[in-house]
Write a protein that holds these residues in place. Structure first.
Motif, PDB file in Angstrom:
ATOM      1  N   GLU A  12      20.267  48.516  61.103  1.00  0.00           N
ATOM      2  CA  GLU A  12      19.727  47.941  62.240  1.00  0.00           C
ATOM      3  C   GLU A  12      18.009  47.637  62.245  1.00  0.00           C
ATOM      4  OE1 GLU A  12      21.056  49.172  66.172  1.00  0.00           O
ATOM      5  OE2 GLU A  12      22.629  50.553  64.886  1.00  0.00           O
ATOM      6  N   PRO A  13      17.650  46.357  61.373  1.00  0.00           N
ATOM      7  CA  PRO A  13      16.325  46.388  61.101  1.00  0.00           C
ATOM      8  C   PRO A  13      15.365  46.324  62.255  1.00  0.00           C
ATOM      9  CG  PRO A  13      17.676  44.837  59.913  1.00  0.00           C
ATOM     10  CD  PRO A  13      18.833  45.701  60.707  1.00  0.00           C
ATOM     11  N   GLU A  14      15.909  45.258  63.331  1.00  0.00           N
ATOM     12  CA  GLU A  14      15.088  45.192  64.445  1.00  0.00           C
ATOM     13  C   GLU A  14      15.013  46.547  65.386  1.00  0.00           C
ATOM     14  OE1 GLU A  14      18.296  43.820  63.727  1.00  0.00           O
ATOM     15  OE2 GLU A  14      17.700  42.114  62.915  1.00  0.00           O
ATOM     16  N   ARG A  15      16.034  47.323  65.396  1.00  0.00           N
ATOM     17  CA  ARG A  15      15.718  48.393  66.195  1.00  0.00           C
ATOM     18  C   ARG A  15      14.738  49.553  65.412  1.00  0.00           C
ATOM     19  NH1 ARG A  15      20.505  51.585  67.623  1.00  0.00           N
ATOM     20  NH2 ARG A  15      18.897  52.590  69.035  1.00  0.00           N
ATOM     21  N   LEU A  16      14.964  49.479  63.952  1.00  0.00           N
ATOM     22  CA  LEU A  16      14.121  50.360  63.318  1.00  0.00           C
ATOM     23  C   LEU A  16      12.699  49.945  63.194  1.00  0.00           C
ATOM     24  CD1 LEU A  16      16.350  50.562  60.336  1.00  0.00           C
ATOM     25  CD2 LEU A  16      15.490  52.465  61.533  1.00  0.00           C
ATOM     26  N   ALA A  17      12.518  48.544  63.447  1.00  0.00           N
ATOM     27  CA  ALA A  17      10.900  48.153  63.511  1.00  0.00           C
ATOM     28  C   ALA A  17      10.367  48.327  64.885  1.00  0.00           C
ATOM     29  CB  ALA A  17      10.914  46.594  63.408  1.00  0.00           C
ATOM     30  N   GLN A  18      11.479  48.175  65.965  1.00  0.00           N
ATOM     31  CA  GLN A  18      10.872  48.278  67.530  1.00  0.00           C
ATOM     32  C   GLN A  18      10.384  49.724  67.673  1.00  0.00           C
ATOM     33  OE1 GLN A  18      14.137  47.844  69.880  1.00  0.00           O
ATOM     34  NE2 GLN A  18      12.884  47.918  71.865  1.00  0.00           N
ATOM     35  N   LEU A  19      11.368  50.760  67.055  1.00  0.00           N
ATOM     36  CA  LEU A  19      10.828  52.143  67.207  1.00  0.00           C
ATOM     37  C   LEU A  19      10.116  52.897  66.190  1.00  0.00           C
ATOM     38  CD1 LEU A  19      14.431  53.268  68.416  1.00  0.00           C
ATOM     39  CD2 LEU A  19      12.429  52.996  69.841  1.00  0.00           C
ATOM     40  N   ARG A  20       9.629  52.081  65.177  1.00  0.00           N
ATOM     41  CA  ARG A  20       8.799  52.672  64.200  1.00  0.00           C
ATOM     42  C   ARG A  20       7.486  53.142  64.740  1.00  0.00           C
ATOM     43  NH1 ARG A  20       9.643  49.008  60.360  1.00  0.00           N
ATOM     44  NH2 ARG A  20      11.236  50.219  59.460  1.00  0.00           N
ATOM     45  N   PRO A  21       6.675  52.615  65.590  1.00  0.00           N
ATOM     46  CA  PRO A  21       5.615  53.144  66.140  1.00  0.00           C
ATOM     47  C   PRO A  21       5.739  54.713  66.627  1.00  0.00           C
ATOM     48  CG  PRO A  21       5.461  50.839  66.630  1.00  0.00           C
ATOM     49  CD  PRO A  21       7.059  51.261  66.189  1.00  0.00           C
ATOM     50  N   LEU A  22       7.002  54.745  67.327  1.00  0.00           N
ATOM     51  CA  LEU A  22       7.238  56.021  67.854  1.00  0.00           C
ATOM     52  C   LEU A  22       7.492  57.165  66.772  1.00  0.00           C
ATOM     53  CD1 LEU A  22       9.244  55.408  71.298  1.00  0.00           C
ATOM     54  CD2 LEU A  22       6.893  56.158  71.034  1.00  0.00           C
ATOM     55  N   HIS A  23       8.255  56.658  66.012  1.00  0.00           N
ATOM     56  CA  HIS A  23       8.607  57.387  64.590  1.00  0.00           C
ATOM     57  C   HIS A  23       7.483  58.000  64.154  1.00  0.00           C
ATOM     58  CE1 HIS A  23      10.715  58.361  60.811  1.00  0.00           C
ATOM     59  NE2 HIS A  23       9.880  57.469  60.423  1.00  0.00           N
ATOM     60  N   ARG A  24       6.452  57.094  63.752  1.00  0.00           N
ATOM     61  CA  ARG A  24       5.364  57.416  63.127  1.00  0.00           C
ATOM     62  C   ARG A  24       4.320  58.421  63.720  1.00  0.00           C
ATOM     63  NH1 ARG A  24       4.174  52.179  58.978  1.00  0.00           N
ATOM     64  NH2 ARG A  24       5.916  52.500  57.694  1.00  0.00           N
ATOM     65  N   ALA A  25       4.285  58.069  64.898  1.00  0.00           N
ATOM     66  CA  ALA A  25       3.557  59.055  65.887  1.00  0.00           C
ATOM     67  C   ALA A  25       4.100  60.198  65.911  1.00  0.00           C
ATOM     68  CB  ALA A  25       3.425  58.376  67.370  1.00  0.00           C
ATOM     69  N   TYR A  26       5.210  60.378  65.728  1.00  0.00           N
ATOM     70  CA  TYR A  26       6.011  61.816  65.881  1.00  0.00           C
ATOM     71  C   TYR A  26       5.752  62.451  64.362  1.00  0.00           C
ATOM     72  CZ  TYR A  26       9.964  65.076  65.411  1.00  0.00           C
ATOM     73  OH  TYR A  26      10.667  66.330  65.404  1.00  0.00           O
ATOM     74  N   LEU A  27       5.949  61.670  63.387  1.00  0.00           N
ATOM     75  CA  LEU A  27       5.464  62.242  62.123  1.00  0.00           C
ATOM     76  C   LEU A  27       4.146  62.568  61.953  1.00  0.00           C
ATOM     77  CD1 LEU A  27       7.987  59.913  59.851  1.00  0.00           C
ATOM     78  CD2 LEU A  27       8.380  62.537  60.669  1.00  0.00           C
ATOM     79  N   GLN A  28       3.296  61.920  62.403  1.00  0.00           N
ATOM     80  CA  GLN A  28       1.783  62.117  62.471  1.00  0.00           C
ATOM     81  C   GLN A  28       1.733  63.496  63.254  1.00  0.00           C
ATOM     82  OE1 GLN A  28      -0.415  60.437  60.734  1.00  0.00           O
ATOM     83  NE2 GLN A  28      -2.006  61.995  61.257  1.00  0.00           N
ATOM     84  N   ASP A  67      13.138  63.359  65.982  1.00  0.00           N
ATOM     85  CA  ASP A  67      12.793  62.213  65.325  1.00  0.00           C
ATOM     86  C   ASP A  67      13.129  61.092  66.385  1.00  0.00           C
ATOM     87  OD1 ASP A  67      12.406  59.553  63.939  1.00  0.00           O
ATOM     88  OD2 ASP A  67      11.601  60.908  62.497  1.00  0.00           O
ATOM     89  N   PRO A  68      12.513  60.259  67.114  1.00  0.00           N
ATOM     90  CA  PRO A  68      12.549  59.027  67.721  1.00  0.00           C
ATOM     91  C   PRO A  68      13.845  57.930  67.128  1.00  0.00           C
ATOM     92  CG  PRO A  68      10.379  59.331  67.989  1.00  0.00           C
ATOM     93  CD  PRO A  68      10.815  60.292  66.629  1.00  0.00           C
ATOM     94  N   PHE A  69      13.704  58.014  65.755  1.00  0.00           N
ATOM     95  CA  PHE A  69      14.876  57.162  65.011  1.00  0.00           C
ATOM     96  C   PHE A  69      16.269  57.975  65.348  1.00  0.00           C
ATOM     97  CE2 PHE A  69      12.630  54.585  61.486  1.00  0.00           C
ATOM     98  CZ  PHE A  69      12.093  54.001  62.512  1.00  0.00           C
ATOM     99  N   ALA A  70      16.209  59.399  65.101  1.00  0.00           N
ATOM    100  CA  ALA A  70      17.555  60.121  65.164  1.00  0.00           C
ATOM    101  C   ALA A  70      18.018  59.993  66.551  1.00  0.00           C
ATOM    102  CB  ALA A  70      17.257  61.650  64.854  1.00  0.00           C
ATOM    103  N   LYS A  71      17.166  60.228  67.553  1.00  0.00           N
ATOM    104  CA  LYS A  71      17.272  60.081  68.938  1.00  0.00           C
ATOM    105  C   LYS A  71      17.888  58.770  69.484  1.00  0.00           C
ATOM    106  CE  LYS A  71      14.538  63.775  70.638  1.00  0.00           C
ATOM    107  NZ  LYS A  71      13.405  63.931  72.065  1.00  0.00           N
ATOM    108  N   ALA A  72      17.612  57.718  68.536  1.00  0.00           N
ATOM    109  CA  ALA A  72      18.148  56.346  68.986  1.00  0.00           C
ATOM    110  C   ALA A  72      19.422  56.162  68.062  1.00  0.00           C
ATOM    111  CB  ALA A  72      16.867  55.391  68.673  1.00  0.00           C
ATOM    112  N   ALA A  73      20.110  57.079  67.363  1.00  0.00           N
ATOM    113  CA  ALA A  73      21.131  57.147  66.441  1.00  0.00           C
ATOM    114  C   ALA A  73      20.888  56.326  65.286  1.00  0.00           C
ATOM    115  CB  ALA A  73      22.364  56.558  67.363  1.00  0.00           C
ATOM    116  N   LEU A  74      19.578  56.176  64.770  1.00  0.00           N
ATOM    117  CA  LEU A  74      19.260  55.242  63.597  1.00  0.00           C
ATOM    118  C   LEU A  74      19.225  55.970  62.243  1.00  0.00           C
ATOM    119  CD1 LEU A  74      16.582  52.973  65.237  1.00  0.00           C
ATOM    120  CD2 LEU A  74      18.820  52.351  64.681  1.00  0.00           C
ATOM    121  N   PHE A  75      19.718  57.508  62.524  1.00  0.00           N
ATOM    122  CA  PHE A  75      19.823  58.128  61.218  1.00  0.00           C
ATOM    123  C   PHE A  75      21.142  57.995  60.972  1.00  0.00           C
ATOM    124  CE2 PHE A  75      16.084  61.362  61.184  1.00  0.00           C
ATOM    125  CZ  PHE A  75      15.089  60.162  60.954  1.00  0.00           C
TER     126      PHE A  75
END
Length: 97
Positions: A12-28, A67-75
């Motif tokens: 789901e590339p569009e959803r991944l791109a949409q949530l990437r800033p939250l995902h990266r903030a979590y990792l940071q 991780d925000p990706f996991a919470k959005a079922a993207l893992f």
């Protein structure tokens, strides 16, 4: 103890791109806390590798699950394994600017 998480992303590339800033903030945040050693996506976009520094596998699994990706079922899949660092080249670990 270090744990490596091999993560496969949902296709789901569009959803991944949409949530990437939250995902990266979590990792940071994990990086600043000393709970993340390294992280980055696979070059083909299919997933990522995360290495956590935690007390046990249960704690590593919780970090992955929060991780925000996991919470959005993207893992789509997560394989967690204990990992030992034997060799490292700090010069090669610098992310590109």
């Amino acid at each position: 103890m270090k744990f490596a998480a091999f993560v496969e992303y949902a296709n789901e590339p569009e959803r991944l791109a949409q949530l990437r800033p939250l995902h990266r903030a979590y990792l940071q945040d994990l990086l600043q806390q000393g709970r993340l050693v390294v992280a980055g996506p696979f070059a083909d976009g299919s997933g990522a590798l995360f290495v956590y520094e935690v007390a046990n596998e249960s704690e590593a699994a919780k970090l992955a699950a929060n991780d925000p990706f996991a919470k959005a079922a993207l893992f789509r899949a997560v394989v967690m394994k204990p990992w030992k660092l034997v060799f490292a080249s700090p010069d090669n670990l610098n992310p590109p600017l």
